[in-house]
Design a protein around this motif. Structure first.
Motif, PDB file in Angstrom:
ATOM      1  N   TYR A 249     -14.332-108.112   6.145  1.00 43.83           N
ATOM      2  CA  TYR A 249     -14.529-106.738   6.694  1.00 43.83           C
ATOM      3  C   TYR A 249     -15.529-106.925   7.683  1.00 43.83           C
ATOM      4  CZ  TYR A 249     -17.206-102.306   6.052  1.00 43.83           C
ATOM      5  OH  TYR A 249     -17.737-101.211   6.374  1.00 43.83           O
ATOM      6  N   GLU A 250     -15.216-106.264   8.817  1.00 43.36           N
ATOM      7  CA  GLU A 250     -15.837-106.487  10.322  1.00 43.36           C
ATOM      8  C   GLU A 250     -17.342-106.107   9.929  1.00 43.36           C
ATOM      9  OE1 GLU A 250     -15.946-108.430  13.409  1.00 43.36           O
ATOM     10  OE2 GLU A 250     -13.836-108.185  12.519  1.00 43.36           O
ATOM     11  N   GLN A 251     -17.505-104.958   9.308  1.00 41.69           N
ATOM     12  CA  GLN A 251     -18.909-104.288   9.466  1.00 41.69           C
ATOM     13  C   GLN A 251     -19.912-104.789   8.496  1.00 41.69           C
ATOM     14  OE1 GLN A 251     -16.254-101.798   9.849  1.00 41.69           O
ATOM     15  NE2 GLN A 251     -16.587-102.573  11.977  1.00 41.69           N
ATOM     16  N   ILE A 252     -19.520-105.980   7.417  1.00 35.20           N
ATOM     17  CA  ILE A 252     -20.295-106.347   6.583  1.00 35.20           C
ATOM     18  C   ILE A 252     -21.766-106.776   6.618  1.00 35.20           C
ATOM     19  CG2 ILE A 252     -19.490-108.796   6.531  1.00 35.20           C
ATOM     20  CD1 ILE A 252     -19.372-108.621   3.514  1.00 35.20           C
ATOM     21  N   ASP A 253     -22.668-106.522   5.898  1.00 33.19           N
ATOM     22  CA  ASP A 253     -23.999-106.894   6.140  1.00 33.19           C
ATOM     23  C   ASP A 253     -24.227-107.935   4.945  1.00 33.19           C
ATOM     24  OD1 ASP A 253     -26.669-107.125   5.963  1.00 33.19           O
ATOM     25  OD2 ASP A 253     -27.412-105.290   6.222  1.00 33.19           O
ATOM     26  N   CYS A 254     -24.232-109.132   5.195  1.00 34.37           N
ATOM     27  CA  CYS A 254     -24.084-110.338   4.169  1.00 34.37           C
ATOM     28  C   CYS A 254     -25.418-110.118   3.686  1.00 34.37           C
ATOM     29  CB  CYS A 254     -23.755-111.422   4.752  1.00 34.37           C
ATOM     30  SG  CYS A 254     -22.091-111.530   5.382  1.00 34.37           S
ATOM     31  N   THR A 255     -26.822-110.032   4.218  1.00 35.70           N
ATOM     32  CA  THR A 255     -27.766-110.117   3.597  1.00 35.70           C
ATOM     33  C   THR A 255     -27.961-108.719   2.487  1.00 35.70           C
ATOM     34  OG1 THR A 255     -28.546-110.814   5.779  1.00 35.70           O
ATOM     35  CG2 THR A 255     -30.265-110.043   3.955  1.00 35.70           C
ATOM     36  N   GLU A 256     -27.568-107.613   2.821  1.00 38.56           N
ATOM     37  CA  GLU A 256     -27.635-106.588   1.997  1.00 38.56           C
ATOM     38  C   GLU A 256     -26.776-106.805   0.975  1.00 38.56           C
ATOM     39  OE1 GLU A 256     -28.985-103.401   0.246  1.00 38.56           O
ATOM     40  OE2 GLU A 256     -29.823-104.196   1.959  1.00 38.56           O
ATOM     41  N   VAL A 257     -25.417-107.120   1.212  1.00 37.14           N
ATOM     42  CA  VAL A 257     -24.525-107.372  -0.118  1.00 37.14           C
ATOM     43  C   VAL A 257     -24.894-108.529  -0.802  1.00 37.14           C
ATOM     44  CG1 VAL A 257     -22.089-108.099  -0.431  1.00 37.14           C
ATOM     45  CG2 VAL A 257     -22.464-106.558   1.412  1.00 37.14           C
ATOM     46  N   LYS A 258     -25.597-109.451  -0.359  1.00 32.10           N
ATOM     47  CA  LYS A 258     -26.051-110.546  -1.133  1.00 32.10           C
ATOM     48  C   LYS A 258     -27.096-110.148  -2.160  1.00 32.10           C
ATOM     49  CE  LYS A 258     -27.541-115.433  -1.372  1.00 32.10           C
ATOM     50  NZ  LYS A 258     -28.298-116.381  -0.811  1.00 32.10           N
TER      51      LYS A 258
ATOM     52  N   GLU B 216     -19.099-102.446  -6.048  1.00 30.93           N
ATOM     53  CA  GLU B 216     -20.217-101.976  -6.375  1.00 30.93           C
ATOM     54  C   GLU B 216     -21.175-102.553  -5.100  1.00 30.93           C
ATOM     55  OE1 GLU B 216     -23.491-100.126  -8.328  1.00 30.93           O
ATOM     56  OE2 GLU B 216     -21.500 -99.817  -8.776  1.00 30.93           O
ATOM     57  N   ILE B 217     -21.080-103.852  -4.905  1.00 31.00           N
ATOM     58  CA  ILE B 217     -21.788-104.510  -3.972  1.00 31.00           C
ATOM     59  C   ILE B 217     -21.613-104.245  -2.380  1.00 31.00           C
ATOM     60  CG2 ILE B 217     -22.587-106.280  -5.383  1.00 31.00           C
ATOM     61  CD1 ILE B 217     -20.898-108.302  -4.054  1.00 31.00           C
ATOM     62  N   LEU B 218     -20.349-103.968  -2.254  1.00 32.98           N
ATOM     63  CA  LEU B 218     -19.762-103.593  -0.805  1.00 32.98           C
ATOM     64  C   LEU B 218     -19.033-102.042  -1.122  1.00 32.98           C
ATOM     65  CD1 LEU B 218     -19.268-104.622   2.061  1.00 32.98           C
ATOM     66  CD2 LEU B 218     -17.065-105.463   1.037  1.00 32.98           C
ATOM     67  N   PRO B 219     -19.966-100.961  -0.977  1.00 27.22           N
ATOM     68  CA  PRO B 219     -19.253 -99.884  -1.244  1.00 27.22           C
ATOM     69  C   PRO B 219     -18.517 -99.029  -0.368  1.00 27.22           C
ATOM     70  CG  PRO B 219     -21.680 -99.678  -0.969  1.00 27.22           C
ATOM     71  CD  PRO B 219     -21.098-100.970  -0.806  1.00 27.22           C
ATOM     72  N   ILE B 220     -17.388 -99.667  -0.077  1.00 26.09           N
ATOM     73  CA  ILE B 220     -16.665 -99.100   1.177  1.00 26.09           C
ATOM     74  C   ILE B 220     -15.142 -98.745   0.656  1.00 26.09           C
ATOM     75  CG2 ILE B 220     -17.632-100.394   2.989  1.00 26.09           C
ATOM     76  CD1 ILE B 220     -15.194-102.414   2.773  1.00 26.09           C
ATOM     77  N   PHE B 221     -14.784 -98.956  -0.792  1.00 21.71           N
ATOM     78  CA  PHE B 221     -13.477 -98.798  -1.548  1.00 21.71           C
ATOM     79  C   PHE B 221     -13.501 -97.335  -2.269  1.00 21.71           C
ATOM     80  CE2 PHE B 221     -14.281-103.113  -0.941  1.00 21.71           C
ATOM     81  CZ  PHE B 221     -13.250-103.643  -0.200  1.00 21.71           C
ATOM     82  N   ASP B 222     -12.399 -96.616  -2.112  1.00 20.28           N
ATOM     83  CA  ASP B 222     -12.272 -95.493  -3.023  1.00 20.28           C
ATOM     84  C   ASP B 222     -11.736 -96.074  -4.262  1.00 20.28           C
ATOM     85  OD1 ASP B 222     -12.586 -93.777  -0.931  1.00 20.28           O
ATOM     86  OD2 ASP B 222     -10.644 -93.902  -0.252  1.00 20.28           O
TER      87      ASP B 222
ATOM     88  N   ALA C  80      -7.162-105.154  -1.312  1.00 20.85           N
ATOM     89  CA  ALA C  80      -6.610-106.031  -0.296  1.00 20.85           C
ATOM     90  C   ALA C  80      -6.031-104.771   0.530  1.00 20.85           C
ATOM     91  CB  ALA C  80      -5.775-107.012  -0.901  1.00 20.85           C
ATOM     92  N   GLN C  81      -5.456-103.738   0.232  1.00 15.82           N
ATOM     93  CA  GLN C  81      -4.711-102.914   1.181  1.00 15.82           C
ATOM     94  C   GLN C  81      -5.550-102.123   2.170  1.00 15.82           C
ATOM     95  OE1 GLN C  81      -2.033-101.018  -1.645  1.00 15.82           O
ATOM     96  NE2 GLN C  81      -1.008-102.760  -1.821  1.00 15.82           N
ATOM     97  N   SER C  82      -6.895-101.956   1.560  1.00 15.09           N
ATOM     98  CA  SER C  82      -7.844-101.076   2.531  1.00 15.09           C
ATOM     99  C   SER C  82      -7.724-101.343   3.904  1.00 15.09           C
ATOM    100  CB  SER C  82      -9.150-101.445   2.087  1.00 15.09           C
ATOM    101  OG  SER C  82     -10.304-100.795   2.892  1.00 15.09           O
ATOM    102  N   PRO C  83      -7.661-100.149   4.606  1.00 10.72           N
ATOM    103  CA  PRO C  83      -7.460-100.504   6.006  1.00 10.72           C
ATOM    104  C   PRO C  83      -8.718-101.113   6.918  1.00 10.72           C
ATOM    105  CG  PRO C  83      -7.713 -98.091   5.626  1.00 10.72           C
ATOM    106  CD  PRO C  83      -7.453 -98.901   4.266  1.00 10.72           C
ATOM    107  N   ARG C  84      -9.902-101.040   6.059  1.00  8.23           N
ATOM    108  CA  ARG C  84     -11.094-101.509   6.500  1.00  8.23           C
ATOM    109  C   ARG C  84     -11.155-103.053   6.473  1.00  8.23           C
ATOM    110  NH1 ARG C  84     -14.672 -96.954   3.278  1.00  8.23           N
ATOM    111  NH2 ARG C  84     -14.871 -95.683   5.002  1.00  8.23           N
ATOM    112  N   LEU C  85     -10.190-103.664   5.863  1.00 10.25           N
ATOM    113  CA  LEU C  85     -10.082-105.118   5.423  1.00 10.25           C
ATOM    114  C   LEU C  85      -9.030-105.685   6.743  1.00 10.25           C
ATOM    115  CD1 LEU C  85     -10.401-106.105   1.708  1.00 10.25           C
ATOM    116  CD2 LEU C  85     -12.171-105.640   3.464  1.00 10.25           C
TER     117      LEU C  85
END
Length: 170
Positions: free
Chosen positions: A67-76, A106-112, A153-158
């Motif tokens: 996921y291009e826009q991931i903020d690893c610090t926040e997600v961790k 929950e930790i990467l809230p980009i999914f429906d 896995a099918q999310s267009p964001r990934l």
């Protein structure tokens, strides 16, 4: 190459793995790699962090997505706060703890969420899931809001990155 923030999707041949794949698609489990550790929700241990050499097993298929826009610090930070939470074996949206894709969502809230499926072939509810929920003493949460690894896995964001062969130890 395994990098921090990679989402790991797993295909396996356990009975549960096969049942999940039959109902939902290609993958039966997922995890996220952050700062050298694999974070995921497991039946045996709930939400935990593992060394990659303890996570990856021969005979399973692992696909990496990014996921291009991931903020690893926040997600961790979010992942660390959930360590030790129980496994949500009921897959109910309000069940105690987390199942694997629920944890990642929950930790990467980009999914429906989507209506959950438990069927196979022409059966709306497969024999595996009928027995599974009978043992839990619960109704099958058919069409309840949820997630599954194949859907995420099918999310267009990934972006699909690569099929991962265990080169972590080499």
């Amino acid at each position: 190459m395994l990098e921090s923030g990679d989402l790991i999707f797993v295909r396996d041949h356990t009975e549960m793995g096969q049942a999940i794949q039959a109902s939902t698609g290609n993958y039966s489990h997922m995890a996220i790699f952050l700062d050298g550790q694999v974070y995921h929700a497991t039946v045996e241990g709930g939400v935990l962090a593992q060394d990659p050499e303890d996570f990856f097993e021969a005979g399973k298929v692992y696909d990496l997505y990014h996921y291009e826009q991931i903020d690893c610090t926040e997600v961790k930070k979010r992942a660390e706060s959930l360590l030790g939470a129980p496994y949500n074996a009921s897959f109910y949206p309000d069940g105690d703890g987390y199942y694997c894709s629920q944890f990642v969502s929950e930790i990467l809230p980009i999914f429906d969420t989507i209506p959950m499926k438990f069927g196979e072939d022409n059966q709306e509810i497969s024999d595996f899931w009928r027995d599974y929920y009978r043992e839990l003493g619960l109704a099958v949460p058919l069409n309840q809001p949820g997630t599954n690894p194949s859907q995420l896995a099918q999310s267009p964001r990934l972006q699909f990155k690569e099929r991962y062969m265990d080169d972590y130890n080499h």
